[in-house]
Design an enzyme around this catalytic site. Sequence first.
Site, PDB file in Angstrom:
ATOM      1  N   LYS A  84       0.849  -1.228  -0.025  1.00 18.26           N
ATOM      2  CA  LYS A  84       0.060  -0.031   0.049  1.00 18.26           C
ATOM      3  C   LYS A  84       0.824   1.243   0.045  1.00 18.26           C
ATOM      4  CE  LYS A  84      -3.542  -2.354   2.788  1.00 18.26           C
ATOM      5  NZ  LYS A  84      -4.119  -2.341   4.216  1.00 18.26           N
ATOM      6  N   GLY A  85       2.033   1.178   0.367  1.00 16.05           N
ATOM      7  CA  GLY A  85       2.977   2.559   0.698  1.00 16.05           C
ATOM      8  C   GLY A  85       3.254   3.083  -0.569  1.00 16.05           C
ATOM      9  N   GLU A  90       8.223   1.778  -5.666  1.00 13.55           N
ATOM     10  CA  GLU A  90       8.288   1.297  -4.418  1.00 13.55           C
ATOM     11  C   GLU A  90       8.293   2.459  -3.552  1.00 13.55           C
ATOM     12  OE1 GLU A  90       7.215  -0.352  -1.953  1.00 13.55           O
ATOM     13  OE2 GLU A  90       8.471  -2.178  -1.944  1.00 13.55           O
ATOM     14  N   ASP A 118      14.555  -1.175   1.981  1.00 12.50           N
ATOM     15  CA  ASP A 118      15.146  -1.546   3.005  1.00 12.50           C
ATOM     16  C   ASP A 118      16.300  -2.690   3.055  1.00 12.50           C
ATOM     17  OD1 ASP A 118      15.847  -1.290   5.821  1.00 12.50           O
ATOM     18  OD2 ASP A 118      13.926  -1.216   6.451  1.00 12.50           O
ATOM     19  N   LYS A 129      17.219   3.058   1.697  1.00 14.06           N
ATOM     20  CA  LYS A 129      17.726   2.855   2.959  1.00 14.06           C
ATOM     21  C   LYS A 129      18.883   1.790   2.906  1.00 14.06           C
ATOM     22  CE  LYS A 129      14.963   2.496   6.523  1.00 14.06           C
ATOM     23  NZ  LYS A 129      14.315   1.916   7.749  1.00 14.06           N
ATOM     24  N   VAL A 189      10.589   5.342   9.129  1.00 13.65           N
ATOM     25  CA  VAL A 189      10.068   6.702   8.594  1.00 13.65           C
ATOM     26  C   VAL A 189       8.693   6.125   8.490  1.00 13.65           C
ATOM     27  CG1 VAL A 189      12.047   7.625   7.905  1.00 13.65           C
ATOM     28  CG2 VAL A 189      10.953   6.152   6.393  1.00 13.65           C
ATOM     29  N   ASP A 228       3.743   3.509   6.488  1.00 12.51           N
ATOM     30  CA  ASP A 228       3.055   3.613   7.859  1.00 12.51           C
ATOM     31  C   ASP A 228       3.793   2.955   8.955  1.00 12.51           C
ATOM     32  OD1 ASP A 228       1.518   0.570   8.029  1.00 12.51           O
ATOM     33  OD2 ASP A 228       2.781   0.921   6.466  1.00 12.51           O
TER      34      ASP A 228
END
Length: 178
Positions: free
Chosen positions: A41-42, A97, A101, A129, A151, A157
Site C-alpha cells: 500500500k505504501g 516502491e 530497506d 535505506k 520513517v 506507515d
Amino acid sequence: MKEEIKVLISEEEIREKVQEIAAQINRDYEGKEVFLLCILKGSVYFTCELSKYLTIPVKMGFLSVSSYGDGLTSSGVVRINQDEEINVKGKHVIVIEDIVDSGRTLSFLMHMLAKREPESLRLCSFLDKPAGRVSEVTPDYTGFTIPDKFVVGFGMDYAQKYRNLPYIGELNFKEGEE
C-alpha cells in the site's frame, strides 16, 4: 509508549524530487509507453504523484507484497498478498516502491517479474535505506537516500497509521503516556 514524529523530508522537497524523477523517466522513455507497477500500500501516494508529471503514455497495475506486518523491521518472509497475474510481457515496466530497506521483497519481486518477459524492467524507489540492505537491490530511480531510521508519511506507515502525512518523518518512541 508515546509515538513522536520528526520531519526528515518536507512536503516541498517531496514535490520537487518527484518532479525531478518524472523528468528523468520522461527522457528515458520518450516515445514509449510505460507500465507503472505500484507496490501496495505504501507506494500509492508516490505512484499517483509521479504519474501526474509523466508526459509519456502510462498504464498502471497494482501488486500487494509485504515482509513487515505491523513491525518495525522486515520479517524476512516475503508474501505476495495480491497478484492479479500482472501481464508484463513485452512492456516497459517500472516497479514503483516507497522504500528499499532490506531488499528482500524487491529482490524476490524483480526476479519474479523478469521471468514474465518484460521488454524492460526498472525499479523506482522514493526512498533508499542502504544501511539495512541484506539482498542485492539497486534502484534505477531514487528520490532520497536516508539513514537507518524508521520513517512514516507520504504513504508509509507504522501499524497502518501515518500514511496520510504529507512529509516523511522519523518515528520514535518515548516513555510516557500515549
